[in-house]
Design an enzyme around this catalytic site. Sequence first.
Site, PDB file in Angstrom:
ATOM      1  CD  GLU A  86      -5.241   5.490   3.061  1.00 39.42           C
ATOM      2  OE1 GLU A  86      -5.814   4.566   2.447  1.00 39.42           O
ATOM      3  OE2 GLU A  86      -4.142   5.962   2.705  1.00 39.42           O
ATOM      4  CD  GLU A 134      -2.964   2.702  -3.399  1.00 37.92           C
ATOM      5  OE1 GLU A 134      -3.722   3.678  -3.227  1.00 37.92           O
ATOM      6  OE2 GLU A 134      -3.156   1.590  -2.871  1.00 37.92           O
ATOM      7  CG  HIS A 135      -0.081   6.293  -0.309  1.00 41.71           C
ATOM      8  ND1 HIS A 135      -0.691   7.438   0.141  1.00 41.71           N
ATOM      9  CD2 HIS A 135      -0.953   5.282  -0.045  1.00 41.71           C
ATOM     10  CE1 HIS A 135      -1.876   7.145   0.661  1.00 41.71           C
ATOM     11  NE2 HIS A 135      -2.049   5.833   0.568  1.00 41.71           N
ATOM     12  CD  GLU A 188       2.355  10.268  -0.236  1.00 36.65           C
ATOM     13  OE1 GLU A 188       1.310   9.605  -0.056  1.00 36.65           O
ATOM     14  OE2 GLU A 188       2.342  11.465  -0.571  1.00 36.65           O
ATOM     15  CG  HIS A 200      -1.767   1.199   1.345  1.00 38.44           C
ATOM     16  ND1 HIS A 200      -1.485   2.211   2.241  1.00 38.44           N
ATOM     17  CD2 HIS A 200      -2.888   1.596   0.675  1.00 38.44           C
ATOM     18  CE1 HIS A 200      -2.395   3.166   2.132  1.00 38.44           C
ATOM     19  NE2 HIS A 200      -3.259   2.815   1.194  1.00 38.44           N
TER      20      HIS A 200
END
Length: 492
Positions: A183, A106-107, A176, A103
């Site tokens: 998040e 992805e960022h 990030e 993940h």
Amino acid sequence: THSSRTSHTEMFASKAAAQAVRSSVSLRSMTSLTGLQKTYGSPLPPGYQVDDALLSQNPTKVSTLGNGLRVASENLGGETATVGVWIDAGSRYETAENNGTAHFLEHMAFKGTKTRSNQQITQEIENMGGHLNAYTSREQTVYYAKVFKQDVPKAVDLLSDVLQNSVFDTSAINVERDVILREMQEINDMPQELIFDMLHDTAYQGSSLGRTILGPAENIRNITRDSLVNYVKANYVGKKIVVAGAGAVDHAQLSDLVQSKFSGLPAEPPADAAFDYGAAKFVGSGITTRDDDWPLIHCAIAFEGLPWTHPDVFALMVMQSILGQFESSNANAIHSGSRLVSRHAEEKLAESVSAFNTCYTDTGLFGVYLTMPEGSAQDAVWLSMREIVHFIHNASDEYVERGKNLLKANLLFSLDNNAAIAEDIGRQLLTFGRRLTTAEMFARIDAVDGAMVRRVADEVINDREIAYSAKGPVNYLPDYNYIRRRTYLLRY
């Protein structure tokens, strides 16, 4: 939901020719499916006729590079196209120590490469009028672009640069890192996301499938550039990648573009980087968190379902469609053909109930998700379990037919744009190794009848272990033993 490539048949003018085509396709499909029965599903019913409209659909063309990377596309015409990279790598391919890396990647995807800065990537896709995005699941990571047809070469070039040449700048990683931690806090305020993470945690405890996609906060704080580089080396390899396109896509052109941009990828990971995630073992268990600040109880109850390639997976899909989805705000719910929906509407025990069927490579989760007031929790669970268990004894052909029609409609509705079709192609090639045509999917659905549903329910539901997760004012939520005892009926 599914995948295979059978040859496309042109439509013929005469009735006789059309009938010959139907017969030919039926025979070829029946032979093909019989050979794949143990791996992919049940054969077509005897004498099954394929609908003319399904024969006219565009084919999915597939080619393979020397490094094992597959290129697949469906030319739908029009002025736009979706092109993406589907990678057989998600949170399941992580250890406890690096959980969250997929993940995190992805960022970092669009934060800069050796030839493009973050700003240049953003401006390039905006100048094309396109859209660039990525997402991560437990078993797959996806990067895709939606562009005009003349910009497909630029999109492929951009995606290949992002996947192979990202610099993973330390300052960008730190930025990030904070974004992901925020998040994580947001997801903790999203009940359904949280409950399903808890469900995986208890159902697959001790295995990588039980871990969250975002990973624990401690891991996020400690992920470094080396963590990202090592994950890319282990997973971003030819045999684990599908480049898929849909819309105004010429397959020969796409194959040539991918050949020029991705042929340098290794076919396999280095020996010291290979990772075996192991088989997932379903554990009968439950986890609850009391939080009296939540106005309702959110609860998921699941049996171990079936993997993508199990012969009976379409029966479970039909069962999910039969159970349906209930919302208390829907005044017409009481007239639903689903007993689960109509009974909940009549008894007013829950705010919402929805069936789910989640498939993975070697396992699955089949069950219901409920939101309900504290005072009616026991009755809502009892009613939901009763309707699920009724499949074992009371699945009539008429009742199953309604679920089959709903499933067919939902499958078609889910493929109404280029992006959805590209996603379907990429996911199916990774899970099935091929793409199922709509004709084949419909044939597999039509092969499901009441007897099959009763048999599959007996194998998946009848006196089987369950996993459940819940959060909210759970004082009166039934415990594991109560729910487990409702997985069978005593019939005299």
